[in-house]
Design a protein around this motif. Sequence first.
Motif, mmCIF file in Angstrom:
data_model
loop_
_atom_site.group_PDB
_atom_site.id
_atom_site.type_symbol
_atom_site.label_atom_id
_atom_site.label_comp_id
_atom_site.label_asym_id
_atom_site.label_seq_id
_atom_site.Cartn_x
_atom_site.Cartn_y
_atom_site.Cartn_z
ATOM 1 N N CYS A 235 31.585 27.956 50.041
ATOM 2 C CA CYS A 235 29.999 28.219 50.581
ATOM 3 C C CYS A 235 30.179 29.706 51.036
ATOM 4 O O CYS A 235 28.781 30.066 51.325
ATOM 5 N N ILE A 236 31.151 30.320 50.514
ATOM 6 C CA ILE A 236 31.421 31.864 49.901
ATOM 7 C C ILE A 236 30.383 32.238 48.233
ATOM 8 O O ILE A 236 31.190 31.244 47.476
ATOM 9 N N GLN A 237 29.846 33.049 48.470
ATOM 10 C CA GLN A 237 29.124 33.183 47.355
ATOM 11 C C GLN A 237 29.306 34.868 47.649
ATOM 12 O O GLN A 237 28.243 35.388 47.676
ATOM 13 N N LEU A 238 29.991 35.431 45.991
ATOM 14 C CA LEU A 238 30.189 36.318 45.642
ATOM 15 C C LEU A 238 29.248 36.621 44.494
ATOM 16 O O LEU A 238 29.597 35.716 43.410
ATOM 17 N N PHE A 239 28.579 37.871 44.008
ATOM 18 C CA PHE A 239 27.848 38.597 42.661
ATOM 19 C C PHE A 239 27.594 40.194 42.567
ATOM 20 O O PHE A 239 27.708 40.524 43.726
ATOM 21 N N GLY A 240 27.062 40.359 41.897
ATOM 22 C CA GLY A 240 26.822 41.659 41.141
ATOM 23 C C GLY A 240 28.097 42.428 41.893
ATOM 24 O O GLY A 240 27.488 43.676 42.306
ATOM 25 N N PHE A 241 28.752 42.565 41.400
ATOM 26 C CA PHE A 241 29.999 43.480 41.579
ATOM 27 C C PHE A 241 29.844 44.542 40.332
ATOM 28 O O PHE A 241 29.786 44.299 39.143
ATOM 29 N N LYS A 242 29.888 45.928 40.758
ATOM 30 C CA LYS A 242 29.947 46.708 40.033
ATOM 31 C C LYS A 242 31.701 47.847 40.565
ATOM 32 O O LYS A 242 31.374 48.242 40.989
ATOM 33 N N THR A 243 32.362 48.232 38.728
ATOM 34 C CA THR A 243 33.481 49.021 39.798
ATOM 35 C C THR A 243 32.631 50.770 39.683
ATOM 36 O O THR A 243 32.457 50.650 38.450
ATOM 37 N N ALA A 244 33.554 51.168 40.673
ATOM 38 C CA ALA A 244 33.148 52.760 40.543
ATOM 39 C C ALA A 244 33.678 53.962 39.318
ATOM 40 O O ALA A 244 34.608 52.740 39.046
ATOM 41 N N PHE A 245 33.156 54.942 39.017
ATOM 42 C CA PHE A 245 33.700 55.573 37.831
ATOM 43 C C PHE A 245 34.927 55.596 38.195
ATOM 44 O O PHE A 245 34.908 56.232 39.209
ATOM 45 N N GLY A 246 35.739 55.646 37.169
ATOM 46 C CA GLY A 246 37.351 55.631 37.158
ATOM 47 C C GLY A 246 38.325 54.332 38.197
ATOM 48 O O GLY A 246 39.445 54.486 38.034
ATOM 49 N N GLY A 247 37.130 53.786 38.747
ATOM 50 C CA GLY A 247 37.848 52.457 38.728
ATOM 51 C C GLY A 247 38.742 52.994 40.093
ATOM 52 O O GLY A 247 38.282 53.539 40.581
ATOM 53 N N GLY A 248 39.426 51.585 40.612
ATOM 54 C CA GLY A 248 39.651 51.562 41.535
ATOM 55 C C GLY A 248 39.113 51.186 42.683
ATOM 56 O O GLY A 248 40.025 51.176 44.268
ATOM 57 N N ARG A 249 37.342 50.992 42.443
ATOM 58 C CA ARG A 249 36.616 50.703 43.722
ATOM 59 C C ARG A 249 35.483 49.867 43.611
ATOM 60 O O ARG A 249 35.168 50.525 41.894
ATOM 61 N N SER A 250 34.924 48.357 43.639
ATOM 62 C CA SER A 250 33.711 48.012 43.759
ATOM 63 C C SER A 250 33.001 47.636 45.178
ATOM 64 O O SER A 250 33.869 47.864 45.679
ATOM 65 N N THR A 251 32.080 47.510 44.365
ATOM 66 C CA THR A 251 31.528 47.318 45.393
ATOM 67 C C THR A 251 30.042 46.226 44.535
ATOM 68 O O THR A 251 29.724 46.160 43.884
ATOM 69 N N GLY A 252 30.501 45.011 45.997
ATOM 70 C CA GLY A 252 29.263 43.666 45.382
ATOM 71 C C GLY A 252 28.597 43.401 46.593
ATOM 72 O O GLY A 252 28.786 43.821 47.770
ATOM 73 N N PHE A 253 27.865 42.320 46.022
ATOM 74 C CA PHE A 253 27.178 41.456 47.030
ATOM 75 C C PHE A 253 27.701 40.411 47.854
ATOM 76 O O PHE A 253 28.792 39.116 46.987
ATOM 77 N N GLY A 254 27.207 40.103 49.000
ATOM 78 C CA GLY A 254 28.414 38.812 49.082
ATOM 79 C C GLY A 254 27.613 37.637 50.358
ATOM 80 O O GLY A 254 26.659 38.123 51.029
#
Length: 122
Positions: free
Chosen positions: A45-64
């Motif tokens: 039932c969990i849907q995750l999408f639209g992940f973008k990795t921050a410049f330099g890596g180590g951190r990502s942001t997405g939608f759930g």
Amino acid sequence: KFKQNPLLGRRQFVLDVIHPGMANVSKKDLATKLASMYKVHDSQCIQLFGFKTAFGGGRSTGFGLIYENLDKMKKFEPKYRLKRAGLGAEKAGAGRRSKKDTKNRRKKVRGKEKTKAAGGKK
């Protein structure tokens, strides 16, 4: 930022993931982690999408999105995301090329032979 959406039967949120030393975190791992955090009975039932990795890596942001049940998910999620989650139905029918071939075979004959050329009932 966590938002309840009762009309669509889901909770929606922006997900920030910190993953030092890793290129990325798989959505499946994140879904199981979220299921345990928010006490979701079914991790499908969990849907995750639209992940973008921050410049330099180590951190990502997405939608759930966390749906109340699979029926609500099937009703409101777009077809491509359902297919991505492994819930989409397969398309039935002939492919594009075979449709064109039968159309062109049908053009070459007249009358009752058209049904034979189309591969209909004999």
